[in-house]
Design an enzyme around this catalytic site. Structure first.
Site, PDB file in Angstrom:
ATOM      1  N   GLU A 237      -9.824 -26.754  20.606  1.00 17.47           N
ATOM      2  CA  GLU A 237     -10.296 -25.364  20.510  1.00 17.47           C
ATOM      3  C   GLU A 237     -11.815 -25.268  20.657  1.00 17.47           C
ATOM      4  O   GLU A 237     -12.543 -26.106  20.125  1.00 17.47           O
ATOM      5  CB  GLU A 237      -9.865 -24.827  19.141  1.00 17.47           C
ATOM      6  CG  GLU A 237     -10.380 -23.443  18.828  1.00 17.47           C
ATOM      7  CD  GLU A 237      -9.949 -23.004  17.431  1.00 17.47           C
ATOM      8  OE1 GLU A 237      -8.954 -23.558  16.895  1.00 17.47           O
ATOM      9  OE2 GLU A 237     -10.606 -22.124  16.870  1.00 17.47           O
ATOM     10  N   GLU A 263     -11.799 -16.829  19.944  1.00 12.97           N
ATOM     11  CA  GLU A 263     -11.806 -16.119  18.659  1.00 12.97           C
ATOM     12  C   GLU A 263     -13.005 -15.184  18.540  1.00 12.97           C
ATOM     13  O   GLU A 263     -12.961 -14.230  17.770  1.00 12.97           O
ATOM     14  CB  GLU A 263     -11.750 -17.114  17.482  1.00 12.97           C
ATOM     15  CG  GLU A 263     -12.975 -17.980  17.349  1.00 12.97           C
ATOM     16  CD  GLU A 263     -12.860 -19.000  16.212  1.00 12.97           C
ATOM     17  OE1 GLU A 263     -11.791 -19.596  16.048  1.00 12.97           O
ATOM     18  OE2 GLU A 263     -13.849 -19.186  15.507  1.00 12.97           O
ATOM     19  N   ARG A 284      -7.421 -16.997  22.402  1.00 11.87           N
ATOM     20  CA  ARG A 284      -7.442 -16.834  20.940  1.00 11.87           C
ATOM     21  C   ARG A 284      -7.941 -15.474  20.474  1.00 11.87           C
ATOM     22  O   ARG A 284      -8.245 -15.283  19.291  1.00 11.87           O
ATOM     23  CB  ARG A 284      -8.298 -17.940  20.318  1.00 11.87           C
ATOM     24  CG  ARG A 284      -7.477 -19.196  20.162  1.00 11.87           C
ATOM     25  CD  ARG A 284      -8.193 -20.322  19.514  1.00 11.87           C
ATOM     26  NE  ARG A 284      -8.808 -20.074  18.223  1.00 11.87           N
ATOM     27  CZ  ARG A 284      -8.153 -19.861  17.076  1.00 11.87           C
ATOM     28  NH1 ARG A 284      -6.849 -19.822  17.071  1.00 11.87           N
ATOM     29  NH2 ARG A 284      -8.815 -19.683  15.960  1.00 11.87           N
TER      30      ARG A 284
HETATM   31  C1  GCO Z   1     -10.889 -20.799  13.104  1.00  5.01           C
HETATM   32  C2  GCO Z   1     -12.293 -20.371  13.055  1.00  5.01           C
HETATM   33  C3  GCO Z   1     -12.809 -19.850  11.769  1.00  5.01           C
HETATM   34  C4  GCO Z   1     -14.132 -19.148  12.015  1.00  5.01           C
HETATM   35  C5  GCO Z   1     -14.297 -18.020  11.060  1.00  5.01           C
HETATM   36  C6  GCO Z   1     -15.567 -17.245  11.310  1.00  5.01           C
HETATM   37  O1  GCO Z   1     -10.553 -21.458  14.069  1.00  5.01           O
HETATM   38  O2  GCO Z   1     -10.146 -20.428  12.221  1.00  5.01           O
HETATM   39  O3  GCO Z   1     -13.138 -21.183  13.808  1.00  5.01           O
HETATM   40  O4  GCO Z   1     -12.872 -20.764  10.733  1.00  5.01           O
HETATM   41  O5  GCO Z   1     -15.205 -20.016  11.934  1.00  5.01           O
HETATM   42  O6  GCO Z   1     -13.187 -17.200  11.154  1.00  5.01           O
HETATM   43  O7  GCO Z   1     -15.615 -16.110  10.529  1.00  5.01           O
HETATM   44 MG    MG Z   2     -11.977 -21.757  15.540  1.00  5.09          MG
END
Ligand code: GCO
Ligand code: MG
Length: 403
Positions: A237, A263, A284
């Site tokens: 990821e 994300e 994501r």
């Molecule tokens: C994940 C993420 C999180 C982020 C967080 C930031 O893969 O779950 O990288 O840990 O760092 O959501 O607010």
């Molecule tokens: Mg992450």
């Protein structure tokens, strides 16, 4: 069915959450998540000061029209604050539509395309032994897919490892940003050894995932991907920051390890090249930061055309409302891949009452009308906002690095 009231509640039951409540003249109330970790109040203000006045008196059923009214009507497009605010309105309106119809939102989205949604949990440790113990605990809970993160020897603190005694990883800690340290060389040496040890211990019958959290250059990412190939990770990821989507071409030239990104994306334009050039395997993007159910479905439909599967972000800083909304989408899209599920620390459960279920590694949003989460405003008032920041990351020589 007209919108009669809309208000924002900021609450901190264990961590900060921003919730939008929309009410209609039919007496139906919908809720949406507007949480943007470490920048919560900017979205609360965007909603309260600029969006709520536009909602009152509007027809609540016209989700698509309201989405475009807020997106195109602002003139200033995209960005995490704008898109999180629009997402909150969008999810609250889907919640209202479901409650009005007496149906769970997944039925309105076309109905279930699978019986449950495969989720992955987080296993981590300060040492390989701790990681193995946590992994085993997740297997015992029934998880079929587990992310593995382990402290890198020689680094003071590594991303993804909870503070001692905390069951759930929470990166936003101090009232000013804490500073982490990073050294790519140690990490690149260690990550394949971590995978080797984990496959040796647990075999290949369970999916293992790993998050590099934007810390590598594209060529380093290519090298790591190649080194991990024998251990068949489900995905690697965020190997490198994705502002430059074309940089993923280089990673693709060097490895067949599946890549998951997105994300931090908030719009389809953040991943257009990644998807149409098939530079990633999993997208994501998630409901709360990518414009709600309405826009996320557009991203997922584009991904479907190019054989890219979904793998939505589901960290604890996304509220249970987002978790539920994500499950409704996941249950229906043809190209579903996997969903992250970290759970929420108590006392979040006093404020958000959920209907979703977890059985044998699969989740289901439940059949309550709407999104299926109740928000208790009285309980929320007991937990006032508590300023918290995500960490900042520096290399060992002090240079600010990607976090
Ligand atoms: C994940 C993420 C999180 C982020 C967080 C930031 O893969 O779950 O990288 O840990 O760092 O959501 O607010
Ligand atoms: Mg992450």
């Amino acid at each position: 069915m007209l919108i009669t009231d809309a208000r924002v509640v900021v609450t901190s039951p264990g961590r900060n959450y921003v919730t939008l409540i929309i009410e209609t003249d039919d007496g139906i109330r919908g809720i949406g998540d507007a949480t943007l970790n470490g920048r919560e109040l900017s979205v609360a203000s965007y909603l309260e000061d600029h969006v709520v006045p536009l909602l009152i008196g509007r027809e609540a059923n016209r989700i698509e029209d309201i989405w475009h009214y807020l997106y195109k009507g602002a003139y200033w497009r995209r960005g995490p604050v704008t898109m999180t605010a629009i997402a909150a309105v969008d999810v609250a309106l889907w919640d209202i539509k479901g409650k009005k119809a007496g149906m769970p939102v997944y039925e309105l989205l076309g109905g279930a395309a699978r019986s449950g949604v495969m989720v992955y949990g987080h296993a981590s440790g300060e040492s390989l032994d701790e990681l193995k113990a946590d992994f085993r605990a997740h297997l015992d809970l029934g998880y079929k897919a587990i992310r593995i993160q382990c402290a890198v020897p020689g680094l003071r603190k590594t991303y993804g490892i909870p503070a001692a005694g905390d069951a759930v990883y929470e990166p936003a800690s101090g009232s000013l940003p804490q500073e982490d340290s990073w050294e790519t060389t140690s990490y690149l040496d260690f990550a394949p050894r971590m995978f080797e040890a984990m496959r040796e211990e647990f075999g290949f019958g369970v999916h293992m995932l790993h998050d590099a959290h934007h810390r590598l250059t594209p060529i380093e990412a290519g090298r790591l991907g190649a080194a991990l190939e024998p251990y068949r990770p489900f995905w690697l990821e965020d190997p490198t920051p994705a502002e430059d989507q074309t940089s993923f071409r280089l990673i693709r030239q060097h490895t067949t390890t599946p890549i998951a990104v997105g994300e931090v994306f908030n719009s389809i334009w953040d991943c257009q090249t990644l998807i149409t050039e098939r530079l990633i395997d999993y997208i994501r993007a998630t409901v709360v930061h990518a414009g709600g159910i309405t826009h996320l479905r557009r991203i997922f439909s584009l991904a479907e055309l190019y054989g890219v599967r979904t793998g939505s972000h589901g960290a604890g800083d996304l509220s249970p409302i987002t978790m539920a909304a994500a499950l409704h989408v996941d249950l229906t899209v043809p190209n579903f891949g996997i969903q992250e599920y970290m759970g929420h620390k108590d006392p979040a459960g006093e404020v958000f009452r959920t209907n979703y279920t977890f059985t044998d590694g699969l989740m289901h949003p439940g059949d309550a009308p709407g999104i299926g989460v109740e928000f208790d405003e009285e309980a929320a008032a007991e937990y006032p906002y508590d300023r918290k920041y995500l960490p900042v990351n520096r290399r060992l020589d002090g240079t600010v690095h990607d976090w």
